[in-house]
Design an enzyme around this catalytic site. Sequence first.
Site, mmCIF file in Angstrom:
data_model
loop_
_atom_site.group_PDB
_atom_site.id
_atom_site.type_symbol
_atom_site.label_atom_id
_atom_site.label_comp_id
_atom_site.label_asym_id
_atom_site.label_seq_id
_atom_site.Cartn_x
_atom_site.Cartn_y
_atom_site.Cartn_z
ATOM 1 N N LYS A 17 0.816 -1.217 0.000
ATOM 2 C CA LYS A 17 0.000 0.000 0.000
ATOM 3 C C LYS A 17 0.852 1.270 0.000
ATOM 4 O O LYS A 17 0.443 2.275 -0.573
ATOM 5 C CB LYS A 17 -1.034 0.001 1.119
ATOM 6 N N ARG A 92 -7.590 3.004 11.218
ATOM 7 C CA ARG A 92 -7.330 1.600 11.523
ATOM 8 C C ARG A 92 -8.349 1.034 12.501
ATOM 9 O O ARG A 92 -8.343 -0.158 12.761
ATOM 10 C CB ARG A 92 -5.947 1.462 12.145
ATOM 11 N N ARG A 129 11.953 -6.640 3.845
ATOM 12 C CA ARG A 129 11.816 -5.217 3.495
ATOM 13 C C ARG A 129 12.885 -4.359 4.168
ATOM 14 O O ARG A 129 13.180 -4.512 5.338
ATOM 15 C CB ARG A 129 10.428 -4.742 3.934
ATOM 16 N N ARG A 162 13.258 -1.638 9.346
ATOM 17 C CA ARG A 162 12.476 -0.964 10.378
ATOM 18 C C ARG A 162 12.442 -1.824 11.634
ATOM 19 O O ARG A 162 12.348 -3.039 11.548
ATOM 20 C CB ARG A 162 11.041 -0.747 9.887
HETATM 21 P P1 AMP Z 1 2.665 1.447 9.439
HETATM 22 O O1 AMP Z 1 3.887 2.026 8.823
HETATM 23 O O2 AMP Z 1 1.397 1.987 8.830
HETATM 24 O O3 AMP Z 1 2.713 -0.031 9.500
HETATM 25 O O4 AMP Z 1 2.636 1.954 10.953
HETATM 26 C C1 AMP Z 1 3.650 1.588 11.839
HETATM 27 C C2 AMP Z 1 3.149 1.693 13.263
HETATM 28 O O5 AMP Z 1 2.736 3.037 13.540
HETATM 29 C C3 AMP Z 1 1.931 0.848 13.588
HETATM 30 O O6 AMP Z 1 2.259 -0.479 13.901
HETATM 31 C C4 AMP Z 1 1.348 1.600 14.782
HETATM 32 O O7 AMP Z 1 2.099 1.359 15.951
HETATM 33 C C5 AMP Z 1 1.584 3.054 14.385
HETATM 34 N N1 AMP Z 1 0.445 3.599 13.617
HETATM 35 C C6 AMP Z 1 0.440 4.033 12.323
HETATM 36 N N2 AMP Z 1 -0.775 4.451 11.960
HETATM 37 C C7 AMP Z 1 -1.573 4.296 13.041
HETATM 38 C C8 AMP Z 1 -2.955 4.503 13.297
HETATM 39 N N3 AMP Z 1 -3.784 4.966 12.346
HETATM 40 N N4 AMP Z 1 -3.423 4.206 14.535
HETATM 41 C C9 AMP Z 1 -2.625 3.736 15.495
HETATM 42 N N5 AMP Z 1 -1.329 3.486 15.326
HETATM 43 C C10 AMP Z 1 -0.786 3.758 14.114
#
Ligand code: AMP
Length: 219
Positions: A17, A92, A129, A162
Site C-alpha cells: 500500500k 485503523r 523489506r 524498520r
Molecule cells: P505502518 O507504517 O502503517 O505499519 O505503521 C507503523 C506503526 O505506527 C503501527 O504499527 C502503529 O504502531 C503506528 N500507527 C500508524 N498508523 C496508526 C494509526 N492509524 N493508529 C494507530 N497506530 C498507528
Amino acid sequence: MAAPLRIIVFGKQGSGKGTLATRLSERFAIPHVSTGDMLRDAKASGTEFGKKVGAIMDAGQLVPDDVMEDVVRDRLAEPDAAAGFILDGYPRTDGQAAFLDDLLAPEGISVAVELQVGDPVVLDRITKRRTCMKCKTIYALGRDDSATSGTCAECGGKVVQREDDTEEAVKIRLERYQEQTEPMIEYFAGRGLLERVSGEGDPDEIAAGVVTLIEARRG
Ligand code: AMP
C-alpha cells in the site's frame, strides 16, 4: 475548483500500500500522508512525544485514537492537502473512521482501495523489506541492490530494516488488522466507497488498474 480527491489505501503491512500510495500521489499530484511515516519521523526526532509513540510502535501495538486524532487533524489541515490526499495507515479502528468522517464532512472521502494479499506473502515481504530512513523508498532483500548495500539509490540515504519489521511484531500487526481494520473496511464497503484489488502482482500494473478505477469514479 474540482472536488478534493481524498483516497484511503487499505492493506496489511507489506501489501504494497505504501508503494501504491506513492504512485497515486505522483499521478494525481496530491500528498501521500502515511501515519506510520509521520510517527517514525516523530520517533527519530527524539522528542517526548516521539519516545512515547516509538515504544508503542516497536511493540507492534496501535497508538491510541486520541493521539492519532491530533496528528491527522494537523496534517490534513496543511495547504498541500486542500486538493486531496492519499491516506495510508489511517483509519485503523472504528473510532478513527468516525473521527475522519466528522473531519472531512460534508464531502467525505472519494474512494477507499483495499490491496488484498495473503498472510504468507506478507510475512515474506516484510521480513525482507528495507526502508530508506531519509526518503522512505522501500527496497527488498534479494531484489534490490540498495537493500544489500544499505545506501539508497534515490537519495543516498541510509537503508535499514524498520525496528517493527521483525516476524514477531508483524504477526501481532496481522492479528490487529484482522480484528480491527477488516471490520472497519466493511464500513466503507457498505457505503459504496470501497474498491478491492489484488496486491499480488506487478506494482506498476496494480497502480495503473487503481488509477483507472479512481478515474472511472470521478467521471
Ligand atoms: P505502518 O507504517 O502503517 O505499519 O505503521 C507503523 C506503526 O505506527 C503501527 O504499527 C502503529 O504502531 C503506528 N500507527 C500508524 N498508523 C496508526 C494509526 N492509524 N493508529 C494507530 N497506530 C498507528
